[in-house]
Motif scaffolding. Structure first.
Motif, PDB file in Angstrom:
ATOM      1  N   UNK A 252      23.927  -1.270  54.079  1.00 38.14           N
ATOM      2  CA  UNK A 252      25.066  -2.194  54.098  1.00 38.14           C
ATOM      3  C   UNK A 252      26.138  -1.706  55.063  1.00 38.14           C
ATOM      4  N   UNK A 253      26.991  -2.642  55.499  1.00 38.44           N
ATOM      5  CA  UNK A 253      28.040  -2.289  56.457  1.00 38.44           C
ATOM      6  C   UNK A 253      29.023  -1.286  55.861  1.00 38.44           C
ATOM      7  N   UNK A 254      29.211  -1.317  54.542  1.00 46.30           N
ATOM      8  CA  UNK A 254      30.099  -0.350  53.894  1.00 46.30           C
ATOM      9  C   UNK A 254      29.584   1.068  54.122  1.00 46.30           C
ATOM     10  N   UNK A 255      28.265   1.269  53.974  1.00 45.20           N
ATOM     11  CA  UNK A 255      27.692   2.589  54.184  1.00 45.20           C
ATOM     12  C   UNK A 255      27.720   2.973  55.650  1.00 45.20           C
ATOM     13  N   UNK A 256      27.499   2.000  56.547  1.00 47.64           N
ATOM     14  CA  UNK A 256      27.566   2.305  57.977  1.00 47.64           C
ATOM     15  C   UNK A 256      28.969   2.750  58.358  1.00 47.64           C
ATOM     16  N   UNK A 257      29.987   2.143  57.754  1.00 47.85           N
ATOM     17  CA  UNK A 257      31.358   2.579  58.029  1.00 47.85           C
ATOM     18  C   UNK A 257      31.576   4.017  57.575  1.00 47.85           C
ATOM     19  N   UNK A 258      31.019   4.374  56.442  1.00 48.67           N
ATOM     20  CA  UNK A 258      31.124   5.752  55.945  1.00 48.67           C
ATOM     21  C   UNK A 258      30.413   6.691  56.906  1.00 48.67           C
ATOM     22  N   UNK A 259      29.200   6.299  57.343  1.00 51.70           N
ATOM     23  CA  UNK A 259      28.459   7.159  58.263  1.00 51.70           C
ATOM     24  C   UNK A 259      29.147   7.250  59.616  1.00 51.70           C
ATOM     25  N   UNK A 260      29.761   6.173  60.075  1.00 49.33           N
ATOM     26  CA  UNK A 260      30.513   6.207  61.330  1.00 49.33           C
ATOM     27  C   UNK A 260      31.704   7.156  61.206  1.00 49.33           C
ATOM     28  N   UNK A 261      32.372   7.105  60.069  1.00 45.66           N
ATOM     29  CA  UNK A 261      33.495   8.008  59.815  1.00 45.66           C
ATOM     30  C   UNK A 261      33.017   9.457  59.847  1.00 45.66           C
ATOM     31  N   UNK A 262      31.914   9.745  59.147  1.00 46.87           N
ATOM     32  CA  UNK A 262      31.374  11.103  59.128  1.00 46.87           C
ATOM     33  C   UNK A 262      30.974  11.557  60.531  1.00 46.87           C
ATOM     34  N   UNK A 263      30.331  10.655  61.276  1.00 48.91           N
ATOM     35  CA  UNK A 263      29.927  10.960  62.644  1.00 48.91           C
ATOM     36  C   UNK A 263      31.148  11.399  63.463  1.00 48.91           C
ATOM     37  N   UNK A 264      32.218  10.631  63.372  1.00 50.71           N
ATOM     38  CA  UNK A 264      33.434  10.959  64.120  1.00 50.71           C
ATOM     39  C   UNK A 264      34.019  12.302  63.697  1.00 50.71           C
TER      40      UNK A 264
END
Length: 190
Positions: free
Chosen positions: A3-15
């Motif tokens: 889900x996009x919610x999890x992708x946002x979390x993973x994008x945050x972690x990536x950054x």
């Protein structure tokens, strides 16, 4: 699909990892890339993945979901990479990026538009770049061997994009033309 919610979390972690000058952990990268990759393959699309996989764990996750036909390995000396990245300075407020070797500011250390001071990101400092490159080299050596054993990797060596790119383009064009001929022969039963 994630889900996009999890992708946002993973994008945050990536950054967070990249800002700290660290490599992004496998589980974060796998979830981010595979969610889009699997969907694209289901829709009949081909993929060009840049910088993924970088570890054996990522390669195994990729192999579980799709066939890797071609791998391009760009081998640029660490000294060249460190020089290029540590030459990069930014204007934080606007995100404008300068490089003293090919796109310098008009006045050293100052943004062209505002005259404000430029800064070097922590992950662009030579020691941070060297740290990431050493980690990268250690985790990618087995990966290169893995794809060599599968017979799908081609390595290109050099220090200048203008020299390497035409070689990559020629090889890739040849590989894609062969694949298209194989596909057409298969479709026509020859």
């Amino acid at each position: 699909m994630v889900s996009s919610q999890y992708l946002n979390i993973y994008s945050f972690l990536y950054n967070q990892y990249t800002i700290a000058g660290s490599l992004v952990p496998d589980d974060v990268m796998i979830k981010m890339v595979m969610s889009d990759a699997v969907e694209a393959i289901k829709n009949g699309q081909s993929l060009l993945l840049d910088g993924f996989p970088r570890t054996m764990e990522q390669a195994v996750a990729l192999d579980k979901n799709l066939d890797v036909d071609l791998v391009i390995n760009l081998c640029v000396p660490n000294e060249t990479i460190i020089e290029r990245i540590s030459d990069r300075w930014i204007h934080p407020a606007s995100g404008r990026v300068y490089s003293y070797s090919y796109q310098p500011p008009k006045v050293k250390g100052l943004d062209d538009e505002t005259g404000e001071e430029l800064v070097q990101r922590d992950d662009d400092k030579p020691e941070s770049v060297l740290n990431r490159l050493n980690k990268y080299d250690n985790v990618t050596k087995p990966l290169v061997k893995y794809y060599e054993e599968k017979g799908v990797i081609q390595t290109f060596r050099g220090t200048e994009s203008d020299v390497i790119y035409p070689e990559v383009q020629k090889w890739l064009g040849h590989q894609l033309a062969e694949a298209e001929m194989d596909r057409l022969q298969f479709e026509h039963g020859q």
